[in-house]
Motif scaffolding. Sequence first.
Motif, mmCIF file in Angstrom:
data_model
loop_
_atom_site.group_PDB
_atom_site.id
_atom_site.type_symbol
_atom_site.label_atom_id
_atom_site.label_comp_id
_atom_site.label_asym_id
_atom_site.label_seq_id
_atom_site.Cartn_x
_atom_site.Cartn_y
_atom_site.Cartn_z
ATOM 1 N N ALA A 148 0.826 -1.206 0.000
ATOM 2 C CA ALA A 148 0.000 0.000 0.000
ATOM 3 C C ALA A 148 0.863 1.261 0.000
ATOM 4 C CB ALA A 148 -0.917 -0.010 1.219
ATOM 5 N N LEU A 149 1.873 1.297 0.842
ATOM 6 C CA LEU A 149 2.720 2.485 0.911
ATOM 7 C C LEU A 149 3.439 2.735 -0.411
ATOM 8 C CD1 LEU A 149 4.200 1.984 4.489
ATOM 9 C CD2 LEU A 149 2.502 3.672 3.797
ATOM 10 N N ARG A 150 3.854 1.651 -1.077
ATOM 11 C CA ARG A 150 4.508 1.802 -2.379
ATOM 12 C C ARG A 150 3.541 2.394 -3.405
ATOM 13 N NH1 ARG A 150 5.619 -3.017 -2.971
ATOM 14 N NH2 ARG A 150 4.049 -3.653 -4.503
ATOM 15 N N ARG A 179 2.843 6.075 -2.814
ATOM 16 C CA ARG A 179 3.937 6.910 -3.294
ATOM 17 C C ARG A 179 3.907 7.019 -4.829
ATOM 18 N NH1 ARG A 179 8.785 8.688 -1.644
ATOM 19 N NH2 ARG A 179 7.462 9.579 -0.031
ATOM 20 N N GLU A 180 3.617 5.918 -5.508
ATOM 21 C CA GLU A 180 3.664 5.906 -6.972
ATOM 22 C C GLU A 180 2.455 6.574 -7.618
ATOM 23 O OE1 GLU A 180 4.051 1.813 -7.969
ATOM 24 O OE2 GLU A 180 6.127 1.651 -7.285
ATOM 25 N N GLU A 231 -5.200 9.158 -2.865
ATOM 26 C CA GLU A 231 -6.591 9.122 -3.315
ATOM 27 C C GLU A 231 -6.785 8.191 -4.502
ATOM 28 O OE1 GLU A 231 -9.392 10.270 -2.114
ATOM 29 O OE2 GLU A 231 -8.342 11.027 -0.357
ATOM 30 N N ALA A 232 -5.813 8.131 -5.411
ATOM 31 C CA ALA A 232 -5.968 7.335 -6.631
ATOM 32 C C ALA A 232 -5.789 5.842 -6.398
ATOM 33 C CB ALA A 232 -4.962 7.814 -7.683
ATOM 34 N N LYS A 271 -8.153 2.057 3.800
ATOM 35 C CA LYS A 271 -6.789 2.354 3.356
ATOM 36 C C LYS A 271 -6.157 3.442 4.225
ATOM 37 C CE LYS A 271 -7.945 5.648 -0.372
ATOM 38 N NZ LYS A 271 -7.787 5.910 -1.818
ATOM 39 N N GLU A 272 -6.977 4.291 4.867
ATOM 40 C CA GLU A 272 -6.432 5.246 5.825
ATOM 41 C C GLU A 272 -5.726 4.519 6.968
ATOM 42 O OE1 GLU A 272 -9.512 7.400 3.557
ATOM 43 O OE2 GLU A 272 -9.456 5.466 4.557
ATOM 44 N N ALA A 273 -6.311 3.401 7.394
ATOM 45 C CA ALA A 273 -5.713 2.620 8.489
ATOM 46 C C ALA A 273 -4.352 2.060 8.081
ATOM 47 C CB ALA A 273 -6.640 1.494 8.903
ATOM 48 N N VAL A 274 -4.169 1.747 6.787
ATOM 49 C CA VAL A 274 -2.868 1.254 6.326
ATOM 50 C C VAL A 274 -1.826 2.362 6.429
ATOM 51 C CG1 VAL A 274 -1.613 0.171 4.441
ATOM 52 C CG2 VAL A 274 -4.037 -0.267 4.706
ATOM 53 N N LEU A 275 -2.234 3.574 6.102
ATOM 54 C CA LEU A 275 -1.300 4.690 6.140
ATOM 55 C C LEU A 275 -0.782 4.923 7.550
ATOM 56 C CD1 LEU A 275 0.046 6.913 4.481
ATOM 57 C CD2 LEU A 275 -1.934 8.363 4.918
ATOM 58 N N PHE A 276 -1.637 4.729 8.549
ATOM 59 C CA PHE A 276 -1.234 4.932 9.932
ATOM 60 C C PHE A 276 -0.722 3.657 10.583
ATOM 61 C CE2 PHE A 276 -4.725 8.085 9.311
ATOM 62 C CZ PHE A 276 -3.929 9.198 9.314
#
Length: 217
Positions: free
Chosen positions: A31-33, A36-37, A41-42, A66-71
Amino acid sequence: MTEVPAPHPAAPPDRRRRRAQRTRAGIEAAALRLFREHGFEATTIAQIADAADIAPRTFFRYFPSKEAVLFGDPAWPARMLRESISRRPVDEHPMRSLAWALGELDEVMQEERAQHLLRCELLAEVDEVRYAQHVVSSNWMRELTVLIAERLGTDPHTDPRPQAWAMALAGAVSVSLQAWLARPEGPLPSALLAEVLHTTIEGLSETARGLPAPSPA
């Protein structure tokens, strides 16, 4: 008569935990990759699942959004702390129990260092998740407060100690993790946390010096 093969024995709890940890880390890394790419949002959950080589339903077993993945998984630290604290002496001070529990994260933190660095960079760039970041921080503080209150056997609504101690510990953890990320060849997170706690104790002791003594409970 057809012989029925014996079922495989269930994996030990530690092995299951490590396997779940690897899956969670794989989802985060993918997810983080993609964030970044392609931008936060997209990026869709379907894309994250595909990049992590899992089914979308598996994604939701580990993260609600997906917000939970970011944190990072907001529930995982609380589960880990609760499990670790349960192994500590019942008469041990709750702050000591929590500090020892947090110290057990060194191996996991080292393995996921690159992800933590990328997460920090993304959080600094993604304006639309700032409120969600505040919510996650508030939930983490509430979890710490509840854990401390449970160990003290007190009500956090009437006893100010659990929340005050939770705020102090959360601040020390945040500062020590920032220092750890900034010093790739430096001490482990647990060592930095111990250093921060000792200096904080010194500062608080000086702050309290000369103040009126607390009233007996």
